[in-house]
Each structure stands twice: as structure tokens, then as C-alpha cells.
Write a protein that holds these residues in place. Structure first.
Motif, PDB file in Angstrom:
ATOM      1  N   ASP A  64     -11.472   7.238  -0.081  1.00 32.03           N
ATOM      2  CA  ASP A  64     -11.004   7.097   1.555  1.00 32.03           C
ATOM      3  C   ASP A  64      -9.657   7.382   1.879  1.00 32.03           C
ATOM      4  N   LYS A  65      -8.803   7.829   0.741  1.00 30.59           N
ATOM      5  CA  LYS A  65      -7.203   8.449   1.259  1.00 30.59           C
ATOM      6  C   LYS A  65      -7.418   9.892   1.171  1.00 30.59           C
ATOM      7  N   GLU A 102       0.679  -1.200   0.021  1.00 26.31           N
ATOM      8  CA  GLU A 102      -0.012   0.125  -0.043  1.00 26.31           C
ATOM      9  C   GLU A 102       0.685   1.088   0.071  1.00 26.31           C
ATOM     10  N   THR A 123     -14.327   2.827  -2.424  1.00 25.95           N
ATOM     11  CA  THR A 123     -13.707   2.995  -1.060  1.00 25.95           C
ATOM     12  C   THR A 123     -14.504   3.711  -0.161  1.00 25.95           C
ATOM     13  N   SER A 149      -8.026   7.766  -4.303  1.00 29.75           N
ATOM     14  CA  SER A 149      -9.473   7.322  -3.841  1.00 29.75           C
ATOM     15  C   SER A 149     -10.134   7.980  -2.950  1.00 29.75           C
ATOM     16  N   ARG A 167      -7.488  -4.278   0.401  1.00 30.63           N
ATOM     17  CA  ARG A 167      -8.275  -4.619   1.762  1.00 30.63           C
ATOM     18  C   ARG A 167      -9.811  -4.923   1.587  1.00 30.63           C
ATOM     19  N   LYS A 168     -10.102  -4.278   0.347  1.00 32.09           N
ATOM     20  CA  LYS A 168     -11.620  -4.270   0.169  1.00 32.09           C
ATOM     21  C   LYS A 168     -12.165  -5.686  -0.143  1.00 32.09           C
ATOM     22  N   ASN A 198      -3.799   3.546  -7.079  1.00 28.76           N
ATOM     23  CA  ASN A 198      -4.765   3.315  -6.018  1.00 28.76           C
ATOM     24  C   ASN A 198      -4.998   1.777  -5.800  1.00 28.76           C
ATOM     25  N   GLU A 227      -6.493  -1.517  -4.037  1.00 25.52           N
ATOM     26  CA  GLU A 227      -7.496  -1.751  -3.072  1.00 25.52           C
ATOM     27  C   GLU A 227      -7.317  -3.432  -2.619  1.00 25.52           C
TER      28      GLU A 227
END
Ligand SMILES: [Fe+2]
Length: 509
Positions: A152-153, A73, A186, A150, A86-87, A82, A84
Motif C-alpha cells: 500500500d506504500k 508512520e 496491506t 509494503s 492502522r490495520k 514498515n 502497520e
């Protein structure tokens, strides 16, 4: 690591070498190589290659232990990619389109027609998730979208960032600004378009629900302030031309069986194709005839239709259609898709017209039946996207600049909006459709020609070198059209010279 990749036949650029050196995991490296072999012939692994194929490789990282996930990450964030991991895991790309080679060397790409089944909310979720991923891949290559991130960042106040989002809400605030509810994979957020930026505001007015756009913005997770909007768009750089002179004809909306079907005019058209009227040399060079849906009028399509039918039995309507098409000389390849009036399901993608109702069509050797929508590649190199156009009414209703500029007179204007969005029905409510992991209404391949029906008026134009051919009809104005004020323009047939790209509109009225 470098030796490891070289032995496998791959080179790494500096950034990717750093990445793999820090990760120190040969098993992951091996799995990524396997993935890359599946998706491309590329043998030099660069940041931009990884960027483009991120969704295909990122599940490799999902099984890593937490420490290593952090390395991945951190590294990817530093490269402004970007990831992902963990999603929820991504839906594996499935081969959900069929390629068929048909007679006359047509290559036809049909959407996968899912058999009838109960559709759940989950199916729609997957549909939109996959649509998002595919359109994101186009947008993330756009140079305008700097500092992509994204939702969430976004921590704290940020300047000049870009996000790729699906529009889940749109309203005008008390202060006359446009407020968008947006989401990516996200999270969700809000984005504001200030009415004091008139040019941007005009652009934003055309944003429709559920479409996926890039936003250049500043601000925080709580509120993003939009500076520009970037649509995925479609463009062709090479204007294809056939070496040999040959022609393609385009028509749609025959509505055979309707009491307004203009049979005499259609027969005149057939006589002309067969060289019986004003025979010119170009007639011999006609190679293709595209028929873009509403081939018969159908039965039970709308209340009271039976009073407007000359042929009340659907099978007899197809019998009549087969009789007419059977008169066309056999060296012309006819490619025909259904529309809402045909005897197939209304939900898109619509399957090919079946032999259950239309068996006489199956006896015509020069007829290729295709789905709606459908891509047809010609040996001359042209890719033709056929789409009947059921979504047009919804799209016209949703896009303000379109609604106010007479699109029923110029149907190609609608097609331009669809190409800009790379989608044949951008909003969930644009059309009835069957959700699919591979969204069959996403304009995945950029066509050389888009040909449509539905509006009953011929219109030709081009958009970024893509030829747009909207078709007329063979049906007089219906009471419904009269009521809503649509003036059809029947019996016009666009004819494209594949060598010169010149289009003439023939008139059989
Ligand atoms: Fe029609």
C-alpha cells in the motif's frame, strides 16, 4: 528522553533517540521498554533491533491519537521500516509450543495440539497472517531486499524496491510470462516475471501457491516487474560435533501388521543393535534410535487394505510393535513420531501415539513418543527435526524442477526445497493440517538434522550444513507402490557418528 531511557537501563542509538524525542510520549516509551524486556535481553535500542521486533511493539502505537500516529508512520517510513498501526491489531504472540524435558536429557519441543473444534475461515486467516509475519521477519533481515516496502506504500513508478509477499495466484500469460498475484498485510498486487530473463524465469517456475517470498522489483502498484526472488532459506554455520563418540540410528515406515512387513529383517536389525551379529565396538556406542512414523500399517487407511494385513486389529499391531521394540537394549533411547498409518489424526501436527490404541508402548521405559513434526535436542548439541513427510507428494507435484528430477529416488531433494521455504508444507493443499496461530509446520528453528520417512528409500545429503536423513522402510513393495511405479528400498538404516558427522547406511535386506 535520553535520561528517561538511561534511568531504565537502556541506551538509544541516534535514530531511535530522534524518534522518541519527536514522539514525546513517556507512556509509549515505558510500554515499549516493557515489551522489549519481554522479548530480549538487549539493552541498546537500535533501528535494526526495532526492525526485527516490529510486530511485537507496533500495537503500542495503535492506541495513539491520530497526530501521533502520523509522527510514528512518517518516522518509520523514513527509516524504511514498515509499520502497520492502522490495520487490525496483530495477534499477540502466544506461547503455543510446549517444551518438555524427557529421560536421557532429550529436550523436546512439541507443537501445541489443539483439541478437536470446529475450524472456521477465521482460523485459516489467522494461521496465514501469523505465518506471513514469522517468515517476513526472516526475509526482512536479508541484505538483498533493499528498500523494503509494503504494497500500500507503492505510489507512482518505483525503481529497485523490495516487497515481502504471499503468493495467492500464479499463471502463464499469453506472452509466456509468469504473472503472480501477491498479497501482504496491506493489500494485493500483481507481479510479472518476464520470460526474456531465462535465469529468473527458471527460478520463478518453482514458486508455489501460498508461499512467502521476497521480490526485488520495479514498477507501480498496478504491476510490479520482478528482478529477483529471495526465499527465506535455512543454513547452519556451526557444524556441531559431539565430544564423545556416539551414534544415532534412523529409520521409519515399519508398517507392522502389513503382510509385507519384513519382520525377519527387522529382527536381524535388532540382533545387530544388541551386539549379536558381527559385533563391532561402534555398536556399544549407539545412543539413539529415531523412528519417523508409519510405525504400524494401521487399519482402514485406504480401500481394500484389509486384504493386505497380517494383523487386522490396530491394538494388536501396536502390541506386536511394542514386543519388537521391547527387544532393543535398554540403554538406547528410542524417539518415535507417528505417520499417516498410525492411530492418530491424519491432520498435522499429529499428536503422539496414544495409549488408547497403543498402551503396550507405554511400558517401554526407553521409548519417547513425540508429535509429528517435532524438534528433539540431544545433549550432544544437535537439534533434530523429525517429520514423517505426508506433504512430500504435494510438494513434488507443485515444484516443477523437483517433479522432473526423480525425487522418489532421492527424497532429500524434497527436504531441500522445504528448508529453502522454511516450511514443511508450503501450499495450503500440500497436506491436511489444523490451522494454528503458531504455524506448527513453519521451520521456526533451524535444525542440525532433518530426518524424514514416507518415501521408503534411504537417502542422505546435506544442505547448508544441515544433515538430511531420509529413511527407508521395513515393508516390501505394496501393490499401490507398484502401480505408481515407486520402488522402495527396504531395510537400510542410516547411522550417524555424532563425533565425526560421518553417515553410513547399514543394510539388513
Ligand atoms: Fe510408509
Amino acid at each position: 528522553m535520553l535520561n528517561f531511557f538511561v534511568k531504565k537501563g537502556f541506551l538509544l542509538d541516534e535514530q531511535m533517540l530522534n524518534f522518541f524525542s519527536q514522539l514525546r510520549d513517556k507512556e509509549v516509551a515505558e510500554r515499549i521498554i516493557e515489551k522489549i524486556k519481554n522479548v530480549s535481553n538487549e539493552r541498546i535500542i537500535t533501528k535494526s533491533f526495532i526492525d526485527k521486533n516490529l510486530n511485537k511493539i507496533q500495537d503500542v502505537f495503535s492506541s495513539l491519537e491520530e497526530e501521533k500516529k502520523k509522527v510514528v508512520e512518517r518516522f518509520f517510513v523514513n527509516l524504511s521500516l514498515n509499520i502497520e498501526i492502522r490495520k487490525e491489531s496483530y495477534v499477540e504472540e502466544k506461547k503455543e509450543e510446549k517444551e518438555e524435558i524427557s529421560a536421557n536429557n532429550l529436550k523436546i519441543i512439541l507443537p501445541n495440539i489443539i483439541p478437536a473444534k470446529k475450524i472456521s475461515v477465521e482460523d485459516f486467516v489467522n494461521h496465514f497472517r501469523n505465518r506471513y509475519i514469522e517468515i517476513k521477519q526472516i526475509l526482512q533481515d536479508r541484505s538483498e531486499l533493499q528498500n523494503l516496502t509494503s504494497l500500500d506504500k507503492i505510489h507512482g513508478q518505483k525503481q529497485n524496491i523490495s516487497v515481502i509477499v504471499l503468493i495467492s495466484g500464479k499463471r502463464i500469460t499469453k506472452n509466456k510470462n509468469i504473472l503472480l498475484e501477491v498479497e501482504d498485510l496491506t493489500g494485493t498486487g500483481l507481479a510479472l516475471i518476464n520470460h526474456n530473463k531465462p535465469e529468473l524465469y527458471e527460478k520463478a517456475k518453482d514458486i508455489v501457491m501460498d508461499e512467502i517470498v521476497g521480490l526485488k522489483c520495479s514498477g507501480s502498484r498496478e504491476m510490479l516487474f520482478v528482478n529477483d526472488i529471495v526465499w527465506p532459506n535455512a543454513a547452519i554455520y556451526e557444524k556441531k560435533k559431539s565430544e564423545k563418540e556416539c551414534y544415532a540410528l534412523f529409520t521409519s515406515d515399519l508398517h507392522v501388521g502389513s503382510d509385507r512387513f519384513l519382520e525377519e529383517n527387522f529382527l536381524k536389525f535388532i540382533d545387530w543393535i544388541n551386539g549379536k551379529i558381527n559385533h563391532k565396538e561402534e555398536v556399544n556406542k549407539i545412543k539413539y534410535l529415531f523412528i519417523v512414523g508409519d510405525t504400524v500399517d494401521g487399519v482402514g487407511i485406504y480401500p481394500g487394505q484389509e486384504n493386505l494385513l497380517a494383523i487386522k486389529d490396530i491394538k494388536k499391531q501396536y502390541e506386536k510393535l511394542a514386543e519388537l521394540l521391547g527387544k532393543i537394549r535398554k540403554d538406547i533411547r528410542i524417539v518415535m513420531c507417528p505417520g499417516q498409518h498410525d492411530a492418530v489424526r491424519v491432520a498435522e501436527p499429529q499428536p503422539v501415539i496414544g495409549d488408547d490404541y497403543a498402551s503396550p508402548l507405554y511400558k517401554l521405559k526407553n521409548l519417547t513418543l513425540v508429535t509429528n513434526p517435532c524438534y528433539v535436542s540431544l545433549v550432544e548439541g544437535f537439534n533434530v527435526l523429525m517429520y514423517h513427510g505426508a506433504s512430500f507428494h504435494g510438494v513434488i507435484n507443485d515444484i516443477e524442477s523437483l517433479r522432473t528430477s526423480n525425487p522418489y529416488e532421492r527424497p532429500t531433494m524434497v527436504v531441500k526445497e522445504l528448508l529453502k521455504r522454511r516450511h514443511l508444507a508450503p501450499s495450503h493443499s500440500s497436506v491436511v493440517y489444523i490451522p494454528n496461530e503458531k504455524d506448527s509446520l513453519f521451520i521456526r528453528r533451524i535444525p542440525d538434522i532433518v530426518t524424514t520417512g514416507e518415501i521408503h528409500r534411504a537417502d542422505v545429503d546435506s544442505y547448508n550444513n544441515i544433515l538430511l536423513i531420509a529413511n527407508s522402510c521395513w515393508q516390501e513393495q505394496t501393490p499401490y507402490e507398484e502401480k505408481v511405479g515407486n520402488q522402495p528400498d527396504p531395510c537400510k538404516v542410516p547411522m550417524l557418528n555424532l563425533k565425526t558427522r560421518e553417515i553410513k547406511i547399514l543394510d539388513f535386506s
